[in-house]
Scaffold this motif. Structure first.
Motif, PDB file in Angstrom:
ATOM      1  N   TYR A  81      12.114  -5.258  16.870  1.00 23.48           N
ATOM      2  CA  TYR A  81      12.285  -4.332  15.748  1.00 23.48           C
ATOM      3  C   TYR A  81      13.528  -4.012  15.104  1.00 23.48           C
ATOM      4  O   TYR A  81      13.477  -3.319  14.355  1.00 23.48           O
ATOM      5  CB  TYR A  81      11.454  -2.895  16.132  1.00 23.48           C
ATOM      6  N   VAL A  85      13.980  -1.826  11.693  1.00 23.63           N
ATOM      7  CA  VAL A  85      14.523  -0.582  11.778  1.00 23.63           C
ATOM      8  C   VAL A  85      15.807  -0.456  10.951  1.00 23.63           C
ATOM      9  O   VAL A  85      16.393   0.453  10.236  1.00 23.63           O
ATOM     10  CB  VAL A  85      14.583  -0.249  12.871  1.00 23.63           C
ATOM     11  N   ALA A 124       6.969   4.692   4.439  1.00 25.93           N
ATOM     12  CA  ALA A 124       6.462   5.543   5.519  1.00 25.93           C
ATOM     13  C   ALA A 124       5.192   4.535   5.728  1.00 25.93           C
ATOM     14  O   ALA A 124       4.764   4.308   6.892  1.00 25.93           O
ATOM     15  CB  ALA A 124       6.164   6.863   5.221  1.00 25.93           C
ATOM     16  N   SER A 127       5.973   1.695   7.683  1.00 26.09           N
ATOM     17  CA  SER A 127       6.416   1.819   8.960  1.00 26.09           C
ATOM     18  C   SER A 127       5.071   2.146  10.031  1.00 26.09           C
ATOM     19  O   SER A 127       4.617   1.571  10.961  1.00 26.09           O
ATOM     20  CB  SER A 127       7.018   3.079   9.377  1.00 26.09           C
ATOM     21  N   PRO A 172       2.516   9.524   8.749  1.00 26.56           N
ATOM     22  CA  PRO A 172       3.075   8.853   7.718  1.00 26.56           C
ATOM     23  C   PRO A 172       3.434   9.904   6.521  1.00 26.56           C
ATOM     24  O   PRO A 172       4.506   9.739   5.591  1.00 26.56           O
ATOM     25  CB  PRO A 172       1.945   7.921   7.047  1.00 26.56           C
ATOM     26  N   LEU A 175       6.614  11.809   7.588  1.00 22.22           N
ATOM     27  CA  LEU A 175       7.669  10.930   7.510  1.00 22.22           C
ATOM     28  C   LEU A 175       8.241  10.695   6.040  1.00 22.22           C
ATOM     29  O   LEU A 175       9.398  10.809   5.809  1.00 22.22           O
ATOM     30  CB  LEU A 175       7.244   9.405   7.818  1.00 22.22           C
ATOM     31  N   THR A 241      10.480   6.280  13.175  1.00 26.02           N
ATOM     32  CA  THR A 241       9.688   4.961  13.121  1.00 26.02           C
ATOM     33  C   THR A 241       9.751   4.362  14.363  1.00 26.02           C
ATOM     34  O   THR A 241       8.808   3.844  15.050  1.00 26.02           O
ATOM     35  CB  THR A 241      10.327   4.051  12.142  1.00 26.02           C
ATOM     36  N   TYR A 244       7.279   6.127  16.931  1.00 25.97           N
ATOM     37  CA  TYR A 244       5.800   5.741  16.784  1.00 25.97           C
ATOM     38  C   TYR A 244       5.631   4.571  16.993  1.00 25.97           C
ATOM     39  O   TYR A 244       4.636   4.110  17.556  1.00 25.97           O
ATOM     40  CB  TYR A 244       5.624   6.030  15.067  1.00 25.97           C
TER      41      TYR A 244
END
Lengths: 252, 164
Positions: A81, A85, A124, A127, A172, A175, A241, A244
């Protein structure tokens, strides 16, 4: 409030794709500038030398930072990831910082597109979609066990599951709103204080000394604080992120 | 608040351009550059750890060689000590022998010389006796006018010599 206005640039107001307006606005322009600067920043650190120069060191410390964060939060599986990210973190960081640059001095109005919940919302949702996608792809329907923490007494399961589900669905929004609010609040605060400085100055020397000067000093401090907030909010967005995604990777 | 007031009219444009630019960032920066940067970092880390391992093994080897050298050196030193001790002992025995030989030779010469002296003394004594006997005969003849025989004179000289 004018600093948050979105305006189509130079005759692109009518651009449409499949009936949707895609005018190239000032917001889009600053997204482009962010992207260009980010690519330039990375490109300057791509010399790939054995002994890194200053710039390469900077780029490497950023990638190392995101890499460490993902490894600490997700584990070995977190490495895949890093591209997402890292892009997210750097994109938000550059956008936040660009919005704080004193470009008004040279007649350019910086536009902080992260102060728009449409933008933060889309990020958001991205993600969140990754979390959902990874969760269901990896665990199938077992992903729903996320809503039932270990050791929950049987009669409590429906209630706990409901609470967990709500908190999961709120993610979300929290975020998106966190970033949008932080950015907008900072800019508004600076705007209000600067209006004090100008208003005080216009009201005469006494007011200027009583209101304008303290406000100006406060603004200097808050500008520094905003630079910090720009970094922290980008970090928080990336960190959450990662957390989660960790839920989706490892359940719990 | 423009974010809300302009929401409907700008949403599609915001979505589109964000996807365009963030997508570009993701594919060019995230997928294209970041892995290469991280590869560089891991390559460097690997090289550093390899170098460290090489240095460590070189140090081990040096330690081993030093220990071997020390052992060899000790053995050599012990051998040298032994050699010296042997040479010393040899020299001591040889000089002892030589000294004894020389002593013997000296003793022999001393004994011979003493013997020669004795002989000479005895001869001298005999001559002295003979001379004394002659003198006695002569003196007695002149003083007393007595002719003393030779053996008596010799006997008298011997007696007076023995009594001092």
């Amino acid at each position: 409030m004018r600093q948050f206005m979105i305006e189509p640039l130079g005759g692109t107001a009518g651009w449409e794709v499949a009936g949707y307006n895609i005018a190239f606005t000032n917001s889009a322009l600053w997204m482009m500038i962010t992207t260009v600067l980010l690519v330039a920043f990375m490109a300057l650190g791509m010399k790939r030398e054995l002994v890194p120069g200053r710039w390469q060191m900077m780029v490497e410390s950023f990638t190392g930072f995101i890499d460490n964060m993902l490894e600490a939060n997700i584990g070995k599986a977190g490495r895949k990831y890093v591209p997402y990210v890292f892009s997210l973190f750097m994109f938000i960081l550059f956008a936040n910082l660009l919005g704080l640059m004193p470009l008004g001095l040279v007649g350019v109005h910086p536009f902080t597109f992260t102060s728009h919940f449409t933008v933060t919302g889309i990020l958001a949702v991205m993600s969140f979609s990754i979390v959902l996608g990874v969760g269901f792809w990896k665990h199938g329907l077992k992903f729903f066990s996320l809503f039932v923490p270990h050791g929950t007494p049987l009669p409590m399961i429906p209630f706990i599951a409901f609470v967990e589900f709500v908190s999961f669905m709120v993610r979300p929004f929290s975020l998106a709103l966190r970033l949008f609010v932080a950015m907008m609040a900072g800019h508004l605060l600076l705007e209000v204080l600067s209006s004090f400085v100008i208003g005080g100055g216009n009201a005469g020397f006494g007011f200027s000394l009583l209101v304008g000067v303290p406000s100006f000093i406060l603004m200097v401090g808050i500008c520094a604080l905003e630079l910090l907030v720009a970094g922290i909010q980008a970090y928080v967005f990336a960190l959450l992120t990662a957390l989660y995604i960790n839920d989706a990777e490892n359940l719990h | 608040m423009p974010q809300i007031a302009q929401f409907a009219e700008t949403f599609s444009s915001q979505l589109f351009w964000l996807l365009v630019f963030f997508g570009f960032t993701f594919f060019v920066v995230g997928r294209g550059m970041v892995p290469r940067v991280m590869e560089t970092v891991s390559l460097r880390d690997k090289q550093i750890s390899d170098d460290l391992a090489a240095a460590q093994s070189a140090r081990h080897r040096a330690d081993e060689e030093e220990a071997a050298w020390r052992e060899r050196e000790n053995a050599n030193r012990a051998a040298a000590h032994e050699l010296i001790a042997k040479a010393k002992a040899d020299a001591a025995t040889r000089s002892g022998l030589k000294l004894a030989e020389a002593q013997e030779r000296l003793d022999a010469r001393l004994a011979e010389a003493e013997q020669r002296i004795d002989v000479a003394r005895t001869e001298a004594m005999t001559e002295v006796e003979a001379v004394a006997a002659d003198a006695t005969q002569d003196i007695v003849l002149r003083l007393a006018g007595v002719e003393v025989s030779r053996p008596v004179a010799t006997q008298a000289v011997k007696e007076s010599l023995a009594h001092g």
